[in-house]
Design a protein around this motif. Structure first.
Motif, mmCIF file in Angstrom:
data_model
loop_
_atom_site.group_PDB
_atom_site.id
_atom_site.type_symbol
_atom_site.label_atom_id
_atom_site.label_comp_id
_atom_site.label_asym_id
_atom_site.label_seq_id
_atom_site.Cartn_x
_atom_site.Cartn_y
_atom_site.Cartn_z
ATOM 1 N N ASN A 174 0.825 -1.211 0.000
ATOM 2 C CA ASN A 174 0.000 0.000 0.000
ATOM 3 C C ASN A 174 0.860 1.263 0.000
ATOM 4 O O ASN A 174 0.592 2.217 -0.732
ATOM 5 N N GLU A 175 1.901 1.270 0.815
ATOM 6 C CA GLU A 175 2.791 2.430 0.881
ATOM 7 C C GLU A 175 3.495 2.683 -0.454
ATOM 8 O O GLU A 175 3.717 3.838 -0.838
ATOM 9 N N LEU A 176 3.846 1.595 -1.122
ATOM 10 C CA LEU A 176 4.619 1.700 -2.363
ATOM 11 C C LEU A 176 3.741 1.820 -3.604
ATOM 12 O O LEU A 176 4.255 1.904 -4.715
ATOM 13 N N GLY A 177 2.431 1.806 -3.419
ATOM 14 C CA GLY A 177 1.514 1.937 -4.549
ATOM 15 C C GLY A 177 1.411 0.691 -5.396
ATOM 16 O O GLY A 177 1.074 0.759 -6.587
ATOM 17 N N ILE A 178 1.690 -0.477 -4.772
ATOM 18 C CA ILE A 178 1.567 -1.755 -5.491
ATOM 19 C C ILE A 178 0.207 -2.335 -5.135
ATOM 20 O O ILE A 178 -0.002 -2.851 -4.032
ATOM 21 N N ASN A 179 -0.733 -2.261 -6.048
ATOM 22 C CA ASN A 179 -2.124 -2.596 -5.735
ATOM 23 C C ASN A 179 -2.585 -3.949 -6.270
ATOM 24 O O ASN A 179 -3.733 -4.338 -6.074
ATOM 25 N N LYS A 180 -1.709 -4.674 -6.921
ATOM 26 C CA LYS A 180 -2.095 -5.945 -7.531
ATOM 27 C C LYS A 180 -1.741 -7.105 -6.592
ATOM 28 O O LYS A 180 -0.642 -7.171 -6.048
ATOM 29 N N ASN A 181 -2.711 -8.025 -6.390
ATOM 30 C CA ASN A 181 -2.493 -9.239 -5.593
ATOM 31 C C ASN A 181 -1.943 -8.927 -4.205
ATOM 32 O O ASN A 181 -0.901 -9.441 -3.793
ATOM 33 N N LEU A 182 -2.662 -8.081 -3.471
ATOM 34 C CA LEU A 182 -2.217 -7.685 -2.139
ATOM 35 C C LEU A 182 -2.040 -8.904 -1.225
ATOM 36 O O LEU A 182 -2.878 -9.805 -1.210
ATOM 37 N N GLY A 183 -0.939 -8.912 -0.500
ATOM 38 C CA GLY A 183 -0.660 -10.008 0.421
ATOM 39 C C GLY A 183 0.169 -11.118 -0.171
ATOM 40 O O GLY A 183 0.559 -12.049 0.533
ATOM 41 N N THR A 184 0.451 -11.036 -1.470
ATOM 42 C CA THR A 184 1.319 -12.019 -2.121
ATOM 43 C C THR A 184 2.374 -11.283 -2.943
ATOM 44 O O THR A 184 2.212 -10.113 -3.293
ATOM 45 N N MET A 185 3.448 -11.976 -3.252
ATOM 46 C CA MET A 185 4.536 -11.403 -4.042
ATOM 47 C C MET A 185 4.898 -12.381 -5.151
ATOM 48 O O MET A 185 4.946 -13.594 -4.911
ATOM 49 N N TYR A 186 5.143 -11.850 -6.328
ATOM 50 C CA TYR A 186 5.485 -12.696 -7.470
ATOM 51 C C TYR A 186 6.862 -12.288 -7.981
ATOM 52 O O TYR A 186 7.094 -11.129 -8.347
#
Length: 231
Positions: A174-186
């Motif tokens: 959220n802080e970094l403006g990454i809004n896709k697939n919150l709670g996971t990392m690809y």
């Protein structure tokens, strides 16, 4: 006539099963804690285990070392029931927390495996060096290798619980403006995905005060980070 020596059965617990054991311990120690996702206060765990369960703790002794010079950092004995942390580790530092959490894992998961006729002799307590405390993906192919892997997993359940680290991931995204697939990392070989994952881990490191290499492993082993890199 000698009696048959029956060994304790080692439970080859999964990460999920170890997580359940850690949660159960916290319910006994903190019955009013509920579903708090934050890491538990290890100082309070020590206080409760001392007063209610007669577990002893020793933080002021030098535990010695191997002939190679590798220091003994932690030790667990069942007779008497004592958790030792080497005096060379600064009290309540990150290394102290990891060592203490690891020894708590031995207490919860392995105390019934130690004694006459069991897998671990009571005359040879579990002694941990940096090698045993290293958080790794899989266990060594031995009974004691499994014991150490389980204690490390238990340690991470206290220091970086699943819900806590997932909350940190969402907060960082959220802080970094990454809004896709919150709670996971690809993560794969695309520079954009590498960049985003590195930014998230850097932010989680700031929020948690945890070593970066440990965060990468923990995120990967929990399945929060999907790592599809070719190398």
């Amino acid at each position: 006539m000698k009696k048959n020596r029956i060994k304790s059965k080692i439970e080859y617990l999964s990460r999920t099963e170890i997580e359940e054991r850690a949660s159960l311990m916290l319910q006994y120690v903190f019955p009013d804690r509920s579903e708090d996702p934050n890491p538990p206060a290890l100082k309070e765990i020590v206080t409760v285990l001392k007063s209610k369960y007669n577990v002893q703790f020793s933080f002021s002794k030098n535990l010695g070392s191997l002939p190679s010079g590798e220091k003994f950092l932690g030790m667990f004995t069942v007779n008497p029931l004592i958790i030792h942390i080497c005096s060379s580790i600064k009290a309540w530092s990150p290394d102290f927390y990891r060592t203490l959490a690891h020894e708590l894992g031995h207490l919860v998961l392995h105390r019934k495996m130690i004694g006459d006729g069991k897998y671990i002799s009571k005359d040879k307590p579990i002694i941990d060096t940096a090698q045993q405390l290293r958080y790794r993906e899989t266990a060594e192919l031995s009974d004691l290798g499994w014991v150490e892997w389980q204690a490390n997993e238990f340690s991470m359940c206290l220091i970086l619980p699943r819900k806590y680290i997932q909350i940190l991931v969402i907060s960082a995204q959220n802080e970094l403006g990454i809004n896709k697939n919150l709670g996971t990392m690809y993560l794969d070989d695309q520079p954009c995905n590498k960049h985003d994952c590195k930014r998230i881990v850097d932010r989680i490191k700031e929020l948690s005060g945890t070593q970066e290499s440990l965060l990468w492993r923990r995120l990967r082993f929990l399945g929060i980070l999907e790592d599809h890199q070719k190398k």
